[in-house]
Design a protein around this motif. Structure first.
Motif, PDB file in Angstrom:
ATOM      1  N   ALA A   1     -52.772  49.359  94.257  1.00 35.06           N
ATOM      2  CA  ALA A   1     -53.183  48.136  93.556  1.00 35.06           C
ATOM      3  C   ALA A   1     -51.981  47.438  92.927  1.00 35.06           C
ATOM      4  O   ALA A   1     -51.859  46.213  92.984  1.00 35.06           O
ATOM      5  N   ALA A   2     -51.072  48.216  92.358  1.00 33.70           N
ATOM      6  CA  ALA A   2     -49.863  47.632  91.766  1.00 33.70           C
ATOM      7  C   ALA A   2     -49.000  46.985  92.844  1.00 33.70           C
ATOM      8  O   ALA A   2     -48.435  45.909  92.637  1.00 33.70           O
ATOM      9  N   ALA A   3     -48.897  47.625  93.998  1.00 30.76           N
ATOM     10  CA  ALA A   3     -48.114  47.064  95.105  1.00 30.76           C
ATOM     11  C   ALA A   3     -48.743  45.758  95.588  1.00 30.76           C
ATOM     12  O   ALA A   3     -48.026  44.802  95.892  1.00 30.76           O
ATOM     13  N   GLN A   4     -50.069  45.700  95.644  1.00 30.69           N
ATOM     14  CA  GLN A   4     -50.754  44.481  96.077  1.00 30.69           C
ATOM     15  C   GLN A   4     -50.542  43.344  95.092  1.00 30.69           C
ATOM     16  O   GLN A   4     -50.422  42.193  95.494  1.00 30.69           O
ATOM     17  N   ALA A   5     -50.478  43.666  93.812  1.00 26.57           N
ATOM     18  CA  ALA A   5     -50.373  42.644  92.782  1.00 26.57           C
ATOM     19  C   ALA A   5     -48.949  42.124  92.599  1.00 26.57           C
ATOM     20  O   ALA A   5     -48.756  41.037  92.069  1.00 26.57           O
ATOM     21  N   LYS A   6     -47.969  42.876  93.058  1.00 32.07           N
ATOM     22  CA  LYS A   6     -46.558  42.513  92.845  1.00 32.07           C
ATOM     23  C   LYS A   6     -46.170  41.341  93.728  1.00 32.07           C
ATOM     24  O   LYS A   6     -46.297  41.383  94.927  1.00 32.07           O
TER      25      LYS A   6
ATOM     26  N   THR B   1     -54.395  61.770  93.322  1.00 32.19           N
ATOM     27  CA  THR B   1     -54.603  61.169  92.015  1.00 32.19           C
ATOM     28  C   THR B   1     -53.512  60.143  91.734  1.00 32.19           C
ATOM     29  O   THR B   1     -52.336  60.431  91.874  1.00 32.19           O
ATOM     30  N   GLY B   2     -53.928  58.940  91.372  1.00 33.66           N
ATOM     31  CA  GLY B   2     -52.988  57.878  91.038  1.00 33.66           C
ATOM     32  C   GLY B   2     -52.585  57.003  92.209  1.00 33.66           C
ATOM     33  O   GLY B   2     -51.926  55.975  92.020  1.00 33.66           O
ATOM     34  N   ALA B   3     -52.968  57.373  93.419  1.00 28.04           N
ATOM     35  CA  ALA B   3     -52.560  56.606  94.599  1.00 28.04           C
ATOM     36  C   ALA B   3     -53.228  55.235  94.630  1.00 28.04           C
ATOM     37  O   ALA B   3     -52.590  54.244  94.985  1.00 28.04           O
ATOM     38  N   ARG B   4     -54.493  55.159  94.258  1.00 27.51           N
ATOM     39  CA  ARG B   4     -55.191  53.862  94.247  1.00 27.51           C
ATOM     40  C   ARG B   4     -54.493  52.880  93.302  1.00 27.51           C
ATOM     41  O   ARG B   4     -54.343  51.703  93.617  1.00 27.51           O
ATOM     42  N   GLU B   5     -54.069  53.385  92.155  1.00 27.55           N
ATOM     43  CA  GLU B   5     -53.376  52.543  91.193  1.00 27.55           C
ATOM     44  C   GLU B   5     -52.039  52.063  91.752  1.00 27.55           C
ATOM     45  O   GLU B   5     -51.641  50.913  91.546  1.00 27.55           O
ATOM     46  N   ALA B   6     -51.321  52.944  92.470  1.00 28.60           N
ATOM     47  CA  ALA B   6     -50.037  52.567  93.058  1.00 28.60           C
ATOM     48  C   ALA B   6     -50.220  51.492  94.121  1.00 28.60           C
ATOM     49  O   ALA B   6     -49.433  50.541  94.198  1.00 28.60           O
TER      50      ALA B   6
ATOM     51  N   HIS C   1     -57.551  57.759 107.961  1.00 31.71           N
ATOM     52  CA  HIS C   1     -56.843  58.936 107.474  1.00 31.71           C
ATOM     53  C   HIS C   1     -56.025  58.625 106.221  1.00 31.71           C
ATOM     54  O   HIS C   1     -55.927  59.459 105.328  1.00 31.71           O
ATOM     55  N   VAL C   2     -55.459  57.434 106.140  1.00 31.17           N
ATOM     56  CA  VAL C   2     -54.706  57.075 104.946  1.00 31.17           C
ATOM     57  C   VAL C   2     -55.662  56.842 103.786  1.00 31.17           C
ATOM     58  O   VAL C   2     -55.362  57.200 102.649  1.00 31.17           O
ATOM     59  N   GLY C   3     -56.828  56.274 104.065  1.00 34.00           N
ATOM     60  CA  GLY C   3     -57.842  56.132 103.029  1.00 34.00           C
ATOM     61  C   GLY C   3     -58.223  57.479 102.443  1.00 34.00           C
ATOM     62  O   GLY C   3     -58.375  57.626 101.224  1.00 34.00           O
ATOM     63  N   GLU C   4     -58.360  58.465 103.305  1.00 31.38           N
ATOM     64  CA  GLU C   4     -58.655  59.828 102.845  1.00 31.38           C
ATOM     65  C   GLU C   4     -57.516  60.354 101.977  1.00 31.38           C
ATOM     66  O   GLU C   4     -57.745  60.966 100.929  1.00 31.38           O
ATOM     67  N   LEU C   5     -56.278  60.127 102.409  1.00 33.72           N
ATOM     68  CA  LEU C   5     -55.115  60.551 101.635  1.00 33.72           C
ATOM     69  C   LEU C   5     -55.121  59.885 100.260  1.00 33.72           C
ATOM     70  O   LEU C   5     -54.933  60.553  99.235  1.00 33.72           O
ATOM     71  N   ILE C   6     -55.353  58.590 100.222  1.00 31.35           N
ATOM     72  CA  ILE C   6     -55.371  57.852  98.956  1.00 31.35           C
ATOM     73  C   ILE C   6     -56.480  58.379  98.052  1.00 31.35           C
ATOM     74  O   ILE C   6     -56.283  58.543  96.845  1.00 31.35           O
ATOM     75  N   ASP C   7     -57.638  58.684  98.637  1.00 26.66           N
ATOM     76  CA  ASP C   7     -58.745  59.239  97.849  1.00 26.66           C
ATOM     77  C   ASP C   7     -58.396  60.591  97.242  1.00 26.66           C
ATOM     78  O   ASP C   7     -58.815  60.900  96.124  1.00 26.66           O
ATOM     79  N   LYS C   8     -57.629  61.403  97.957  1.00 33.07           N
ATOM     80  CA  LYS C   8     -57.308  62.761  97.499  1.00 33.07           C
ATOM     81  C   LYS C   8     -56.092  62.829  96.580  1.00 33.07           C
ATOM     82  O   LYS C   8     -55.882  63.848  95.931  1.00 33.07           O
TER      83      LYS C   8
END
Length: 149
Positions: free
Chosen positions: A54-59, A47-52, A38-45
Motif C-alpha cells: 500500500a505504501a509503494a502504491q501511494a508513493k 505480516t506487514g506485506a500489505r502495508e508495504a 501465488h504472490v497474493g498468498e505470500l502477501i497474505d502470509k
C-alpha cells in the motif's frame, strides 16, 4: 516482513526504511505480474506485506512512471511494468546488484512461506527481469534465478 527486511538490509546494506519501500515495490510488481495468486498468498502470509505494498502504491515518483509507460507502451504490458519497477528501485537508490539481492532474499522468504511450487511460478517470470536489470542467472541454470538459503 521484518525477517525479510532484516535479510535485505544485511545483504544490500540499504537503510531499513529504503529496504521496506523496495520490498513493497517488488511485491506490488510480482502481485500484478505473476499468475495464479501465488504472490497474493505470500502477501497474505507475510505480516506487514500489505502495508508495504500500500505504501509503494501511494508513493509518487514525480512523473517517472508516466514517462516510462509512454516510452515503453509499444513493448507490451509486462516489459513496461518491469521498466517501471527498475526505475522505482533506482529512484530509491538501489544499484543493479542491490536489486538482484533484494529479489534473491524476497524469493528465499517466499519459499519459506508458500513453498517451492509457488516460488517456481514466480521464478518463471524472472528471466526477463534479470535481463533488464543486469541480474545474471547462475551458470548452468539459464532462465532461473536461485535465491540463497
Amino acid at each position: 516482513m521484518e525477517e525479510l527486511t532484516r535479510r535485505v538490509v544485511e545483504s544490500t546494506t540499504l537503510d531499513p526504511t529504503i529496504a521496506k519501500a523496495a520490498i513493497g515495490h517488488v511485491l506490488m510488481f510480482l502481485r500484478d505480474e505473476v499468475p495464479e495468486g501465488h504472490v497474493g498468498e505470500l502477501i497474505d502470509k507475510m505480516t506487514g506485506a500489505r502495508e508495504a505494498v500500500a505504501a509503494a502504491q501511494a508513493k509518487s515518483d514525480g512523473g517517472v512512471t508516466q514517462a516510462i509507460e509512454g516510452m515503453t507502451s509499444f513493448m507490451g504490458h509486462g516489459r513496461a511494468d518491469l521498466n517501471i519497477l527498475i526505475g522505482k528501485l533506482a529512484n530509491l537508490g538501489l544499484s543493479a546488484e542491490q536489486s538482484r539481492r533484494l529479489l534473491e532474499e524476497t524469493l528465499a522468504r517466499a519459499e519459506v512461506l508458500i513453498g517451492a511450487e509457488g516460488v517456481a511460478k514466480i521464478r518463471a517470470m524472472l528471466p526477463a527481469m534479470a535481463e533488464r536489470s543486469g541480474m545474471a542467472s547462475p551458470p548452468g541454470e539459464e532462465g532461473e534465478m536461485r535465491p540463497r538459503a
